[in-house]
Write a protein that holds these residues in place. Sequence first.
Motif, PDB file in Angstrom:
ATOM      1  N   PHE A   1       3.004  -9.744  -4.579  1.00  0.00           N
ATOM      2  CA  PHE A   1       3.993 -10.624  -5.197  1.00  0.00           C
ATOM      3  C   PHE A   1       5.334  -9.914  -5.343  1.00  0.00           C
ATOM      4  CE2 PHE A   1       6.020 -11.646  -9.307  1.00  0.00           C
ATOM      5  CZ  PHE A   1       6.419 -12.949  -9.052  1.00  0.00           C
ATOM      6  N   PHE A   2       5.319  -8.654  -5.736  1.00  0.00           N
ATOM      7  CA  PHE A   2       6.570  -7.904  -5.874  1.00  0.00           C
ATOM      8  C   PHE A   2       7.296  -7.761  -4.542  1.00  0.00           C
ATOM      9  CE2 PHE A   2       5.538  -6.190 -10.166  1.00  0.00           C
ATOM     10  CZ  PHE A   2       6.788  -6.408 -10.732  1.00  0.00           C
ATOM     11  N   VAL A   3       6.543  -7.566  -3.478  1.00  0.00           N
ATOM     12  CA  VAL A   3       7.171  -7.496  -2.160  1.00  0.00           C
ATOM     13  C   VAL A   3       7.862  -8.820  -1.840  1.00  0.00           C
ATOM     14  CG1 VAL A   3       6.802  -7.175   0.314  1.00  0.00           C
ATOM     15  CG2 VAL A   3       5.506  -5.799  -1.313  1.00  0.00           C
ATOM     16  N   VAL A   4       7.176  -9.922  -2.115  1.00  0.00           N
ATOM     17  CA  VAL A   4       7.694 -11.243  -1.770  1.00  0.00           C
ATOM     18  C   VAL A   4       8.947 -11.603  -2.565  1.00  0.00           C
ATOM     19  CG1 VAL A   4       7.189 -13.721  -1.914  1.00  0.00           C
ATOM     20  CG2 VAL A   4       5.532 -12.165  -0.889  1.00  0.00           C
ATOM     21  N   ILE A   5       9.013 -11.265  -3.855  1.00  0.00           N
ATOM     22  CA  ILE A   5      10.183 -11.670  -4.637  1.00  0.00           C
ATOM     23  C   ILE A   5      11.420 -10.870  -4.244  1.00  0.00           C
ATOM     24  CG2 ILE A   5       8.823 -12.455  -6.603  1.00  0.00           C
ATOM     25  CD1 ILE A   5       9.710  -9.954  -8.099  1.00  0.00           C
TER      26      ILE A   5
ATOM     27  N   TYR B   1       1.006   4.203  -2.783  1.00  0.00           N
ATOM     28  CA  TYR B   1       0.817   5.600  -2.379  1.00  0.00           C
ATOM     29  C   TYR B   1       1.966   6.481  -2.874  1.00  0.00           C
ATOM     30  CZ  TYR B   1       0.868   9.773   0.546  1.00  0.00           C
ATOM     31  OH  TYR B   1       0.934  11.064   0.972  1.00  0.00           O
ATOM     32  N   LEU B   2       3.193   6.025  -2.652  1.00  0.00           N
ATOM     33  CA  LEU B   2       4.358   6.802  -3.079  1.00  0.00           C
ATOM     34  C   LEU B   2       4.361   7.003  -4.585  1.00  0.00           C
ATOM     35  CD1 LEU B   2       7.155   5.211  -0.828  1.00  0.00           C
ATOM     36  CD2 LEU B   2       6.117   7.478  -0.579  1.00  0.00           C
ATOM     37  N   GLU B   3       4.029   5.927  -5.315  1.00  0.00           N
ATOM     38  CA  GLU B   3       4.018   6.002  -6.773  1.00  0.00           C
ATOM     39  C   GLU B   3       3.012   7.036  -7.274  1.00  0.00           C
ATOM     40  OE1 GLU B   3       3.802   2.735 -10.335  1.00  0.00           O
ATOM     41  OE2 GLU B   3       2.156   2.741  -8.902  1.00  0.00           O
ATOM     42  N   GLN B   4       1.873   7.130  -6.596  1.00  0.00           N
ATOM     43  CA  GLN B   4       0.828   8.042  -7.039  1.00  0.00           C
ATOM     44  C   GLN B   4       0.962   9.447  -6.456  1.00  0.00           C
ATOM     45  OE1 GLN B   4      -3.165   6.547  -6.981  1.00  0.00           O
ATOM     46  NE2 GLN B   4      -2.578   4.481  -7.590  1.00  0.00           N
ATOM     47  N   ARG B   5       1.826   9.598  -5.445  1.00  0.00           N
ATOM     48  CA  ARG B   5       1.958  10.897  -4.772  1.00  0.00           C
ATOM     49  C   ARG B   5       3.179  11.686  -5.235  1.00  0.00           C
ATOM     50  NH1 ARG B   5       2.246  15.183  -3.447  1.00  0.00           N
ATOM     51  NH2 ARG B   5       1.731  16.254  -1.483  1.00  0.00           N
ATOM     52  N   TYR B   6       4.290  11.001  -5.527  1.00  0.00           N
ATOM     53  CA  TYR B   6       5.536  11.694  -5.829  1.00  0.00           C
ATOM     54  C   TYR B   6       6.036  11.330  -7.230  1.00  0.00           C
ATOM     55  CZ  TYR B   6       5.502  12.494  -0.790  1.00  0.00           C
ATOM     56  OH  TYR B   6       5.141  12.862   0.484  1.00  0.00           O
TER      57      TYR B   6
ATOM     58  N   ALA C   1       8.904   8.731  -7.396  1.00  0.00           N
ATOM     59  CA  ALA C   1       8.443   7.359  -7.166  1.00  0.00           C
ATOM     60  C   ALA C   1       7.685   6.825  -8.371  1.00  0.00           C
ATOM     61  CB  ALA C   1       7.558   7.300  -5.923  1.00  0.00           C
ATOM     62  N   SER C   2       6.965   7.707  -9.056  1.00  0.00           N
ATOM     63  CA  SER C   2       6.230   7.292 -10.248  1.00  0.00           C
ATOM     64  C   SER C   2       7.189   6.857 -11.352  1.00  0.00           C
ATOM     65  CB  SER C   2       5.349   8.439 -10.742  1.00  0.00           C
ATOM     66  OG  SER C   2       4.618   8.048 -11.881  1.00  0.00           O
ATOM     67  N   LYS C   3       8.332   7.547 -11.449  1.00  0.00           N
ATOM     68  CA  LYS C   3       9.324   7.182 -12.464  1.00  0.00           C
ATOM     69  C   LYS C   3       9.982   5.848 -12.137  1.00  0.00           C
ATOM     70  CE  LYS C   3      10.340  11.943 -13.824  1.00  0.00           C
ATOM     71  NZ  LYS C   3      11.361  13.023 -13.862  1.00  0.00           N
ATOM     72  N   ILE C   4      10.260   5.617 -10.846  1.00  0.00           N
ATOM     73  CA  ILE C   4      10.847   4.341 -10.438  1.00  0.00           C
ATOM     74  C   ILE C   4       9.832   3.224 -10.567  1.00  0.00           C
ATOM     75  CG2 ILE C   4      11.839   3.055  -8.489  1.00  0.00           C
ATOM     76  CD1 ILE C   4      12.925   5.694  -7.444  1.00  0.00           C
ATOM     77  N   SER C   5       8.596   3.521 -10.225  1.00  0.00           N
ATOM     78  CA  SER C   5       7.429   2.627 -10.182  1.00  0.00           C
ATOM     79  C   SER C   5       7.272   2.019  -8.799  1.00  0.00           C
ATOM     80  CB  SER C   5       7.478   1.510 -11.239  1.00  0.00           C
ATOM     81  OG  SER C   5       8.170   0.390 -10.757  1.00  0.00           O
ATOM     82  N   GLY C   6       6.009   1.874  -8.409  1.00  0.00           N
ATOM     83  CA  GLY C   6       5.701   1.285  -7.113  1.00  0.00           C
ATOM     84  C   GLY C   6       6.174  -0.143  -7.003  1.00  0.00           C
ATOM     85  N   ALA C   7       6.206  -0.858  -8.132  1.00  0.00           N
ATOM     86  CA  ALA C   7       6.646  -2.251  -8.114  1.00  0.00           C
ATOM     87  C   ALA C   7       8.091  -2.376  -7.635  1.00  0.00           C
ATOM     88  CB  ALA C   7       6.503  -2.855  -9.512  1.00  0.00           C
TER      89      ALA C   7
ATOM     90  N   ALA D   1       0.828  -1.208   0.000  1.00  0.00           N
ATOM     91  CA  ALA D   1       0.000   0.000   0.000  1.00  0.00           C
ATOM     92  C   ALA D   1       0.862   1.257   0.000  1.00  0.00           C
ATOM     93  CB  ALA D   1      -0.931  -0.005   1.211  1.00  0.00           C
ATOM     94  N   ILE D   2       1.924   1.256   0.787  1.00  0.00           N
ATOM     95  CA  ILE D   2       2.839   2.404   0.826  1.00  0.00           C
ATOM     96  C   ILE D   2       3.488   2.610  -0.543  1.00  0.00           C
ATOM     97  CG2 ILE D   2       5.034   3.232   1.775  1.00  0.00           C
ATOM     98  CD1 ILE D   2       4.217   1.915   4.434  1.00  0.00           C
TER      99      ILE D   2
END
Length: 408
Positions: free
Chosen positions: A303-307, A27-32, A35-41, A23-24
């Motif tokens: 899934f991204f968190v887990v890998i 949020y970061l991806e959509q707020r900053y 972070a959007s350039k890096i991607s939330g994934a 969730a964080i």
Amino acid sequence: METSLIAPDNTWALWAFLTGWAAISIYLEQRYAWASKISGAIIALIGAMALANLNIIPVESSVYDAVWNYVVPLAIPLLLFQANIKKIWQESGRMLTIFLLSAIGTVAGTIISFMLLKDVIPHLDKIGAMMAGSYTGGGVNFAAMSAKFEAPGELVSATVVADNAMMALFFFVLMAIPAISFFRSKFKTPHMEEVEAGVSGDEDETQAASFWKRKEISLKDIATSVATAFILVAVSFHLADFFAGIIPSGEDVNIFYQVLGGIIGDQYLMLTTLTVIVVLLFPNYFENIQGTQEIGTFLIYLFFVVIGVPASLSLVVTTAPLLLVFVLIIVLMNLLFSLVLGKLFKFNLEEVVLASNANLGGPTTAAAMAIAKGWNKLIVPILLVGTLGYIIGNYIGTGLGMWFQNLI
């Protein structure tokens, strides 16, 4: 063995971490903008990797297994519900071609890496088979090849660590490539241009926030989407297990039964196929369900968190540094072949990076990248093509493994 701050059996705390960090990341991806350039994934993956290496969360837990066994299968049909089947078949032909071209890089990289390191890494014939299979379709093939060639347990563990560390870095590189002006100047980028054209003029709103606008969704939408996904997974997995049990298997059976078993006896391929069929047969039902992409995407973020969790860099450095070199060569060759052949045959940059991702990480990570980038038209084609890598990878891994055994 070092213990983590959160114990592996602290189920609620680990689920709180997985969902909370996902969730964080969103949020970061959509707020900053950064972070959007890096991607939330990537934020999700790197955060988990950092906390695992700092011994705050455990490297192994039944909670992570639950994500692989239950969350990922549920995400796949949810992300296929809104698919336009006619467009899939029109576009998946191109994606299949670049996927196969990218796979040539995996084969070339595995052979080169094996020849360079076979005298200094023990059991490299087994490792080569495992990584050739894994890097043509994902972790499912890794497990299949490690079982087929009866690789020692400690060897499998060390290779998994090296593989996960390399994949964490590689996914970051793949996410970054589309934003680099050098690559954008060399390739066509229609999907990125479409996303950028659809972004509103609000400078305070990131590209991700613009893409994931609020949508109308009802309790009925949530109920029908989740229930339908559960039903499809249950039916698909039971069908695959049934066919796997009645179709002859083993090294002595002919190639027809091997291919048939690989197609209808594979749970994920059956799940993808059955979902595509029911969406094709009942288009109105699925088109009227809202929120499936949002729910499926959140599951993909788990899934991204887990890998990112198993990528213990200290273990790689202390126990298997040469394995890291081995997988690095394969990854670099795959990426090189993908970019060069993609340019030669006039593929779009989005298709090239997704094909490379599907080879090395599997269909789930490739679809997750397409989702994170907003390349909606490529989500289903890369899922379908990447899933075929489960079969292709097993044959490539088997062939190279048997050849390597004769060279040791």
